[in-house]
Design an enzyme around this catalytic site. Structure first.
Site, PDB file in Angstrom:
ATOM      1  N   SER A 262       0.822  -1.210   0.000  1.00  0.00           N
ATOM      2  CA  SER A 262       0.000   0.000   0.000  1.00  0.00           C
ATOM      3  C   SER A 262       0.857   1.262   0.000  1.00  0.00           C
ATOM      4  O   SER A 262       1.609   1.518  -0.925  1.00  0.00           O
ATOM      5  CB  SER A 262      -0.961  -0.044   1.194  1.00  0.00           C
TER       6      SER A 262
ATOM      7  N   ASP B  66      -2.408   6.245  -3.569  1.00  0.00           N
ATOM      8  CA  ASP B  66      -1.259   5.622  -2.924  1.00  0.00           C
ATOM      9  C   ASP B  66      -0.726   4.512  -3.817  1.00  0.00           C
ATOM     10  O   ASP B  66      -1.166   4.341  -4.956  1.00  0.00           O
ATOM     11  CB  ASP B  66      -1.618   5.117  -1.523  1.00  0.00           C
TER      12      ASP B  66
ATOM     13  N   ASP C  69      -0.987   1.300  -4.126  1.00  0.00           N
ATOM     14  CA  ASP C  69      -1.857   0.302  -4.755  1.00  0.00           C
ATOM     15  C   ASP C  69      -3.202   0.894  -5.154  1.00  0.00           C
ATOM     16  O   ASP C  69      -4.118   0.165  -5.543  1.00  0.00           O
ATOM     17  CB  ASP C  69      -2.042  -0.924  -3.852  1.00  0.00           C
TER      18      ASP C  69
ATOM     19  N   ASP D 142      -5.764   2.196  -3.654  1.00  0.00           N
ATOM     20  CA  ASP D 142      -7.038   1.961  -2.974  1.00  0.00           C
ATOM     21  C   ASP D 142      -7.408   3.103  -2.040  1.00  0.00           C
ATOM     22  O   ASP D 142      -8.399   3.030  -1.323  1.00  0.00           O
ATOM     23  CB  ASP D 142      -7.036   0.621  -2.231  1.00  0.00           C
TER      24      ASP D 142
END
Length: 444
Positions: free
Chosen positions: A102, A241, A243, A245
């Site tokens: 993340s 960010d 990833d 999400d």
């Protein structure tokens, strides 16, 4: 059973240090694969990743693990976490995997697992997989070993899906949008989707090299985005960010907008259109008291959960709500996704801007935040929150804040940190309370 591998968001850690090693990834592939071998159909797992250098290593180990127990593997390459969840469902896969840490630095990595419904695994499934990790794997007969293939159109499939969440009657013509992709998983798909909807796109942090993901960019470092939005005279800035999400927004004046304001706008806009379900928004204990007061003024509730988007989603499903998320920018819109989706959330913000004809600075100031302060204290071990001195300090602070504020203290589920947050109408009091507790934790 005590968890050894899974935290609040899958398995995460420093690469090449247990548990985030190739050996662990191999075992996770074998254990998770065996757990989801149900029925007599040909079983399939979808694997995506962000742009970390270690993604190649973890991906290869997972492929070996899954194929060794008889699962076919579909490799997506660099793709956002929500894209993996969506493609797991659309490809009728038995399991989805996202390799990502993340918003963490490149040296960390993680493994997130999704069930065939596209939702993150339940505690029961994670515990069952953990139990299998301690046993000898059930390897397939040679003729039943799985195959692996890479698909080339995954990026286009996700862009099409993301665009489908934007109202067909609207376009982004005339809007200048700066998008910061954090040198992460959305470095291609996010700018493409915005451009295809008609926006004038200025793309930042879209040149990943394996080690620059989240490095002075993205949702946790919006300073560069703030400067560029003002310099370009842009209408809005969006920061994802690693990833993709989570989402943080910068308005046309360069002011940073957090997830609480985004949830307020989306919920109230849906309420205006008669599309909000559950008469509530689900957020965590970290969301600002100002959000709760704003929703209350509109006849809506704020339902709070412990920190972690999985807990927000569980509450949303049980309460029948379709808007929820975290102050950090995880925005979950269950009409579209089974997990947080920064691009889809951004498209809903842009749709509201176009539909209501208001600038971001006006539209995204839904409430005045109550003064709030969060500080992190790193610790090397032990249980500092269990010491008498820290407990006394916390009890004194709670009594001091009373009904005019809140105090939230918790261990991070992904890093060796104690997070200390306080909020209240008296800003000086809030700072004093947080500093005293942090000092007590450090001393312990």
């Amino acid at each position: 059973m005590t968890r050894k591998f899974f935290g609040t968001d899958g398995i995460r850690g420093l690469t090449n240090t247990p548990p985030m090693t190739a050996e662990t990834a191999l075992k996770v592939g074998q254990a998770a694969g065996a757990h989801f071998l149900r029925g007599d159909h040909r079983h399939r797992v979808v694997i995506g990743k962000d742009t970390r250098l270690s993604g190649y290593m973890i991906e290869s180990a997972l492929v070996a693990g899954f194929t060794s127990v008889g699962m076919d593997v579909v490799l997506l390459g660099p793709m956002p976490t929500p894209a993996v969840a969506m493609l797991t469902r659309s490809m009728r896969a038995d399991l989805g995997v996202m390799i990502s840490a993340s918003h963490n630095p490149f040296a960390d990595n993680g493994i997130k697992l999704f069930g065939p419904d596209g939702y993150k695994l339940s505690d029961e499934d994670e515990l069952a997989i953990e139990a299998r990790l301690e046993r000898r794997p059930d390897l397939s007969q040679p003729e039943k070993i799985g195959r692996a293939k890479r698909i080339d159109d995954a990026r286009g499939r996700y862009v099409h899906f993301a665009k489908s969440t934007f109202p067909e009657r609207l376009r982004l013509d005339g809007l200048k949008i700066v998008i910061d992709c954090a040198n992460g998983a959305a470095y291609h798909v996010a700018p493409d989707a915005l451009w295809e909807l008609g926006a004038d796109v200025v793309a930042l942090a879209t040149n990943p090299n394996g080690v620059n993901i989240n490095d002075a960019c993205g949702s946790t470092h919006p300073e560069g985005l703030q400067e560029r939005v003002v310099a370009e005279g842009a209408d809005i800035g969006l920061a994802l960010d690693g990833d993709a999400d989570r989402l943080i927004v910068v308005d046309e004046t360069g002011r940073v907008i957090d997830g609480d304001q985004l949830m307020a706008l989306i919920a109230l806009d849906q309420q205006r259109k008669g599309e909000l379900r559950g008469e509530a928004v689900v957020a965590t204990v970290m969301s600002n008291l100002g959000l709760e007061r704003r929703l209350d003024s509109a006849g809506l509730r704020l339902e709070r959960t412990k920190v972690g988007d999985r807990y927000v989603l569980e509450a949303m499903r049980s309460l029948g709500c379709n808007v929820g998320g975290e102050q950090s920018g995880h925005i979950i819109l269950t009409d579209y996704s089974t997990t947080g989706d920064g691009l889809v959330a951004g498209l809903q913000i842009l749709a509201a801007m176009v539909d209501q004809g208001k600038p971001a600075s006006e539209l995204l100031r839904q409430f005045d935040p109550v003064p709030q302060l969060l500080k992190n204290v790193r610790f090397a071990g032990g249980a500092p929150l269990e010491t008498d001195s820290v407990r006394r300090c916390i009890a004194d602070a709670e009594a001091e804040l009373g009904s005019k504020g809140r105090l939230v203290i918790r261990k991070s589920g992904t890093e060796p940190l104690i997070r200390v947050m306080a909020e209240g109408d008296d800003e000086a009091q809030v700072h004093d309370v947080v500093d005293r507790i942090c000092a007590a934790v450090e001393a312990a």
